[in-house]
Scaffold this motif. Structure first.
Motif, PDB file in Angstrom:
ATOM      1  N   THR A  86       3.951  28.230 -25.511  1.00  0.00           N
ATOM      2  CA  THR A  86       3.984  28.057 -24.058  1.00  0.00           C
ATOM      3  C   THR A  86       3.545  29.342 -23.364  1.00  0.00           C
ATOM      4  O   THR A  86       2.774  29.314 -22.388  1.00  0.00           O
ATOM      5  N   ILE A  87       4.024  30.465 -23.866  1.00  0.00           N
ATOM      6  CA  ILE A  87       3.607  31.758 -23.325  1.00  0.00           C
ATOM      7  C   ILE A  87       2.102  31.945 -23.498  1.00  0.00           C
ATOM      8  O   ILE A  87       1.411  32.450 -22.598  1.00  0.00           O
ATOM      9  N   ALA A  88       1.584  31.515 -24.647  1.00  0.00           N
ATOM     10  CA  ALA A  88       0.138  31.606 -24.875  1.00  0.00           C
ATOM     11  C   ALA A  88      -0.631  30.746 -23.871  1.00  0.00           C
ATOM     12  O   ALA A  88      -1.680  31.177 -23.346  1.00  0.00           O
ATOM     13  N   TRP A  89      -0.128  29.544 -23.595  1.00  0.00           N
ATOM     14  CA  TRP A  89      -0.784  28.692 -22.604  1.00  0.00           C
ATOM     15  C   TRP A  89      -0.736  29.329 -21.219  1.00  0.00           C
ATOM     16  O   TRP A  89      -1.673  29.180 -20.422  1.00  0.00           O
ATOM     17  N   ALA A  90       0.337  30.044 -20.915  1.00  0.00           N
ATOM     18  CA  ALA A  90       0.450  30.700 -19.607  1.00  0.00           C
ATOM     19  C   ALA A  90      -0.613  31.771 -19.423  1.00  0.00           C
ATOM     20  O   ALA A  90      -0.944  32.137 -18.286  1.00  0.00           O
ATOM     21  N   LYS A  91      -1.160  32.262 -20.525  1.00  0.00           N
ATOM     22  CA  LYS A  91      -2.205  33.289 -20.467  1.00  0.00           C
ATOM     23  C   LYS A  91      -3.601  32.688 -20.431  1.00  0.00           C
ATOM     24  O   LYS A  91      -4.586  33.420 -20.289  1.00  0.00           O
ATOM     25  N   LYS A  92      -3.689  31.333 -20.567  1.00  0.00           N
ATOM     26  CA  LYS A  92      -4.982  30.668 -20.591  1.00  0.00           C
ATOM     27  C   LYS A  92      -5.293  30.030 -19.236  1.00  0.00           C
ATOM     28  O   LYS A  92      -4.422  29.887 -18.380  1.00  0.00           O
ATOM     29  N   GLU A  93      -6.520  29.618 -19.115  1.00  0.00           N
ATOM     30  CA  GLU A  93      -6.933  28.898 -17.912  1.00  0.00           C
ATOM     31  C   GLU A  93      -6.828  27.391 -18.161  1.00  0.00           C
ATOM     32  O   GLU A  93      -7.379  26.882 -19.136  1.00  0.00           O
ATOM     33  N   PHE A  94      -6.113  26.702 -17.325  1.00  0.00           N
ATOM     34  CA  PHE A  94      -6.114  25.238 -17.313  1.00  0.00           C
ATOM     35  C   PHE A  94      -5.650  24.781 -15.947  1.00  0.00           C
ATOM     36  O   PHE A  94      -5.114  25.561 -15.147  1.00  0.00           O
ATOM     37  N   HIS A  95      -5.857  23.538 -15.653  1.00  0.00           N
ATOM     38  CA  HIS A  95      -5.465  22.963 -14.369  1.00  0.00           C
ATOM     39  C   HIS A  95      -4.729  21.666 -14.645  1.00  0.00           C
ATOM     40  O   HIS A  95      -5.331  20.670 -15.051  1.00  0.00           O
ATOM     41  N   GLY A  96      -3.417  21.701 -14.503  1.00  0.00           N
ATOM     42  CA  GLY A  96      -2.647  20.500 -14.768  1.00  0.00           C
ATOM     43  C   GLY A  96      -1.253  20.810 -15.260  1.00  0.00           C
ATOM     44  O   GLY A  96      -0.625  21.785 -14.829  1.00  0.00           O
ATOM     45  N   LEU A  97      -0.777  19.975 -16.193  1.00  0.00           N
ATOM     46  CA  LEU A  97       0.603  20.014 -16.662  1.00  0.00           C
ATOM     47  C   LEU A  97       0.688  20.504 -18.103  1.00  0.00           C
ATOM     48  O   LEU A  97      -0.036  20.007 -18.968  1.00  0.00           O
ATOM     49  N   CYS A  98       1.586  21.445 -18.356  1.00  0.00           N
ATOM     50  CA  CYS A  98       1.949  21.840 -19.712  1.00  0.00           C
ATOM     51  C   CYS A  98       3.372  21.343 -19.946  1.00  0.00           C
ATOM     52  O   CYS A  98       4.327  21.861 -19.361  1.00  0.00           O
TER      53      CYS A  98
END
Length: 391
Positions: free
Chosen positions: A262-274
């Motif tokens: 989840t922390i890794a996703w917070a460092k990535k670019e995306f638009h929507g829901l994790c």
């Protein structure tokens, strides 16, 4: 409007019995309070967000100025299992419980399953997942018969030694069970439970895989996908929704790995829901009545939450909730019918806003979608008019 919403489900972290708990045999259950009463619970980040400010939480010390908005969520669906809880979070209220089998599965189901797999069946009754491989593992190795068991949940579980039944083949057997168990016998999940080792020291491996029923209609995940947004599942989210509405998935080894991803996703670019599920609270500690372990797991989650919070951007919103209870201090080892917390945090969220008790988990998903600019139109009601700082 948010660009990214992180919705984290602390699997089984309930906060006190619901009004109908007696009908489920769960009077007095309060998973969070059980950990707090151990004297070892230390969750300063959750506390600052407003965890102990929630109505009726029954433990901990409220803070004067919570950083987040907070609510107590009541389950409207008939049940207290993972699938129904997550479906309700995502916008589907289930008026009927999924079938359970306290006496094992009917003979006609077992006979057909044996025909489909070409293997015999051992056990066929509710059983502890660790005890069942101890009690039947040696016979399974000798005969090749599959260990089929269930629990108080709506599950059909198949255990097999990875040396006797390769993992890929076990998954195929579970897919066959999933196709068989529909309609009247449509259990929430078929679960592959591979194990390894030698008797009596068998160990379950990390190759568990859940085969869920497909949700009966669209959830917020489908609505977000239709709007062109990302829907990222971390942990067993993909399995719970049978992949429906999920654009990307990240499998995890345990809670800590789930938060690292989840922390890794917070460092990535995306638009929507994790959308994140952390299952160890339930699977490893709640079902085993391990209060110290459950408490330590909450403490570790809170530490990792402290790593996630500084990574949130101005247009991010964090939502933390649960799907049911599993009080580790009661005699029962099953899920418990409990309220769950909802914490919301972000630049646009009104800090300290007390949202009281909400009538359904579905308000969580509807709010997540609305924060992303999508009117999902599922079973919940968006809390955005109440929770946005300008609201």
């Amino acid at each position: 409007m948010a660009k990214r919403v992180f919705l984290i489900v602390l699997d089984s972290v309930g906060i006190g019995e619901e009004p109908d708990a007696a009908a489920y045999g769960d009077e007095g259950s309060n998973t969070l309070r059980a950990c707090w009463q151990s004297g070892k619970l230390s969750v300063p980040n959750l506390q600052r967000l407003g965890l102990y400010n929630i109505e009726g939480v029954g433990c901990g010390e409220a803070v004067e100025r919570p950083l987040g908005a907070f609510a107590r969520m009541r389950e409207s669906s008939a049940g207290k299992d993972t699938t129904i809880g997550h479906w309700e979070i995502a916008g589907i209220i289930s008026p009927k419980p999924m079938p359970t089998y306290p006496d094992g599965f009917p003979p006609e189901i077992i006979r057909e399953y044996e025909r489909l797999t070409g293997r015999g069946v051992l056990c066929n009754r509710p059983y502890s997942g660790t005890q069942v491989i101890h009690d039947f593992g040696r016979e399974h190795e000798e005969t090749g018969a599959l260990i089929v068991y269930t629990s108080a949940d709506s599950v059909f579980q198949v255990a097999a030694h990875e040396r006797v039944v390769p993992v890929k083949q076990l998954y195929e057997y579970c897919e066959a069970a999933r196709k068989l168990l529909q309609g009247e016998h449509g259990v929430g999940r078929v679960i592959a439970r591979p194990f390894e080792g030698s008797w009596p020291d068998y160990r379950r491996t990390s190759n568990r895989h859940d085969f869920s029923l497909t949700p009966p209609r669209d959830t917020i995940l489908d609505k977000l996908r239709a709007a062109g947004l990302d829907t990222i599942g971390v942990g067993k989210i993909y399995d719970i929704f049978a992949g429906k509405g999920i654009s990307q998935t990240s499998r995890i080894q345990n809670n800590e790995d789930g938060m690292e991803q989840t922390i890794a996703w917070a460092k990535k670019e995306f638009h929507g829901l994790c959308f994140v599920n952390l299952v160890d609270f339930d699977m490893v500690y709640g079902h085993r009545n391990d209060v110290p372990g459950y408490t330590a797991a909450l403490n570790r989650f809170d530490e990792q939450l402290g790593e996630l919070l500084p990574l949130l951007r101005e247009d991010d919103v964090l939502m933390i909730t649960a799907d049911h209870g599993c009080d580790p201090s009661t005699p029962s080892t099953d899920h418990s019918r409990e309220y769950v917390p909802l914490l919301l945090y972000g630049k646009e969220i009104a800090a300290g806003r007390d949202l009281g008790t909400r009538p359904t988990f579905a308000d969580t998903g509807e709010t997540a979608a609305a924060l992303l600019g999508v009117d999902a139109g599922c079973d919940g009601e968006s809390l955005c008019p109440l929770v946005l700082a300008r609201g």
